[in-house]
Design a protein around this motif. Structure first.
Motif, short mmCIF file in Angstrom:
data_model
loop_
_atom_site.label_atom_id
_atom_site.label_comp_id
_atom_site.label_asym_id
_atom_site.label_seq_id
_atom_site.Cartn_x
_atom_site.Cartn_y
_atom_site.Cartn_z
N THR A 175 -20.89 -46.03 -42.73
CA THR A 175 -22.07 -45.92 -41.87
C THR A 175 -21.69 -45.36 -40.50
O THR A 175 -22.42 -44.55 -39.93
CB THR A 175 -22.73 -47.30 -41.70
N LEU A 176 -20.54 -45.79 -39.98
CA LEU A 176 -20.09 -45.29 -38.68
C LEU A 176 -19.84 -43.79 -38.72
O LEU A 176 -20.16 -43.06 -37.78
CB LEU A 176 -18.82 -46.03 -38.24
N HIS A 177 -19.26 -43.31 -39.82
CA HIS A 177 -19.05 -41.86 -39.97
C HIS A 177 -20.38 -41.13 -39.93
O HIS A 177 -20.50 -40.06 -39.30
CB HIS A 177 -18.33 -41.58 -41.29
N GLU A 178 -21.38 -41.69 -40.57
CA GLU A 178 -22.71 -41.05 -40.59
C GLU A 178 -23.34 -41.04 -39.20
O GLU A 178 -23.94 -40.04 -38.78
CB GLU A 178 -23.60 -41.78 -41.59
N LEU A 232 -20.83 -45.16 -22.83
CA LEU A 232 -19.94 -44.88 -23.96
C LEU A 232 -20.42 -45.66 -25.16
O LEU A 232 -20.44 -46.89 -25.17
CB LEU A 232 -18.50 -45.27 -23.62
N ARG A 233 -20.81 -44.96 -26.22
CA ARG A 233 -21.28 -45.57 -27.46
C ARG A 233 -20.11 -45.61 -28.44
O ARG A 233 -19.72 -44.60 -28.99
CB ARG A 233 -22.46 -44.78 -28.02
N GLY A 277 -16.93 -37.94 -31.00
CA GLY A 277 -18.19 -37.26 -31.21
C GLY A 277 -18.15 -35.87 -30.61
O GLY A 277 -17.08 -35.26 -30.47
N ARG A 278 -19.29 -35.36 -30.23
CA ARG A 278 -19.37 -34.01 -29.69
C ARG A 278 -18.56 -33.89 -28.42
O ARG A 278 -18.74 -34.65 -27.46
CB ARG A 278 -20.83 -33.66 -29.42
N LEU A 296 -21.77 -41.09 -36.35
CA LEU A 296 -21.03 -40.15 -35.51
C LEU A 296 -21.49 -38.72 -35.78
O LEU A 296 -21.73 -37.94 -34.85
CB LEU A 296 -19.53 -40.29 -35.79
N THR A 297 -21.64 -38.39 -37.04
CA THR A 297 -22.10 -37.05 -37.42
C THR A 297 -23.50 -36.77 -36.87
O THR A 297 -23.81 -35.64 -36.47
CB THR A 297 -22.11 -36.90 -38.95
N ALA A 298 -24.33 -37.81 -36.83
CA ALA A 298 -25.70 -37.66 -36.34
C ALA A 298 -25.78 -37.63 -34.82
O ALA A 298 -26.87 -37.48 -34.25
CB ALA A 298 -26.57 -38.80 -36.87
N GLY A 299 -24.64 -37.78 -34.14
CA GLY A 299 -24.63 -37.73 -32.68
C GLY A 299 -25.05 -39.02 -32.01
O GLY A 299 -25.36 -39.04 -30.82
#
Length: 287
Positions: A130-133, A92-93, A260-261, A135-138
């Motif tokens: 940065t965390l939002h970015e 779990l990340r 995330g996904r 998360l979006t990047a997977g």
């Protein structure tokens, strides 16, 4: 004596300070939330919330009930996990905003690790933007951070206000630019501070930039400038700036959980950690 469902509702209202938001998070009608709170107050024989047209606040008895409610619900969760025999596994990340470094978030994470020893928890501490970015990047499975105006809604954990803080010895000159102590972009607090100052026509200058909360706190304690910070998390050694400083209001701030996904293997552990954070959301403030 106390119904777990009513205690869970009570904790949610205490964290969001809103019956409407609590109902949304729990998937209940607002009338049901009010009923749960009323029945819990009847069982305790004490008033737990002070409610008026301006909002909702915990009473002294409500503050006391927080600890009892958490203890009861955590014991209930441990018993349910023991007898159902469900064991979560995998990696779990998890990403958390640096705002929570000085809070009791580590206690929540420690409890999660004890409850789910076969989950490999990887923690990333960064700026909310940065965390939002990430998360979006997977690259993350679950994030606890400030809500971005343009971002997804997420699950509300805690609602608070942004305020100006600084050294109690700092005196601002109204005729000179406001000295700011800020995170670098894409920090949410930086963007809000600059936006509010611009809207009110107040000149400003950057006195200190640091990607570390400890660095910003050190600069603010030294009197280099003021910083926008969450009211419930004001670090030791700093104080809220008085109204005579003439700084504009910064407004509210929401801390949310974002997944995330959904199809990832970490979905089960992410849901379990999200539930633990939601249950203990009132710990995410400084005493």
């Amino acid at each position: 004596m106390f119904d777990p469902a009513q205690l869970r509702t009570f904790l949610t209202v205490a964290q969001t300070l809103s019956f409407t938001q609590a109902a949304h998070r729990l998937g209940l009608r607002q009338s049901t939330v009010s009923q749960h709170v009323r029945k819990l107050e009847e069982a305790a024989g004490r008033r737990l919330f002070a409610r008026d047209t301006h909002g909702v606040e915990l009473t002294e008895d409500g503050e006391a009930m927080l600890g009892f409610a958490r203890t009861i619900l955590e014991a209930n969760e441990r018993a349910a996990g023991f007898f159902t025999g469900t064991r979560l596994r995998g990696r779990l990340r998890f990403g958390a905003s640096e705002d929570f470094v000085l809070t009791r978030l580590p206690e929540i994470l420690e409890g999660f690790r004890h409850a789910h020893p076969e989950v490999d928890l990887e923690l990333t501490v960064e700026l909310s933007g940065t965390l939002h970015e990430l998360l979006t990047a997977g690259r993350l499975d679950l994030v606890l951070a400030k809500r971005r105006p343009e971002g997804p809604a997420g699950r509300l954990v805690w609602r608070d206000r942004l305020v100006w803080v600084g050294s109690d010895r700092l005196r601002l000159d109204p005729h000179r630019p406001v000295p700011l102590v800020v995170f670098p972009p894409p920090a949410v607090t930086r963007a809000r501070a600059l936006e509010c100052l611009e809207e009110h026509g107040r000149a400003w200058r950057i006195a200190c930039t640091s990607g570390s909360l400890n660095g910003l706190v050190a600069a603010a304690r030294a009197g280099l400038g003021v910083m926008a910070h969450t009211l419930g998390m004001i670090p030791p050694g700093l104080v809220r700036m008085a109204p005579r400083a003439g700084l504009p209001e910064l407004g509210g701030v929401d801390f949310v959980l974002l997944h995330g996904r959904r199809g990832s293997a970490a979905r089960g552990p992410a849901e379990a950690l999200a539930d633990a954070i939601l249950a203990g959301g009132d710990r995410l403030q400084l005493p």
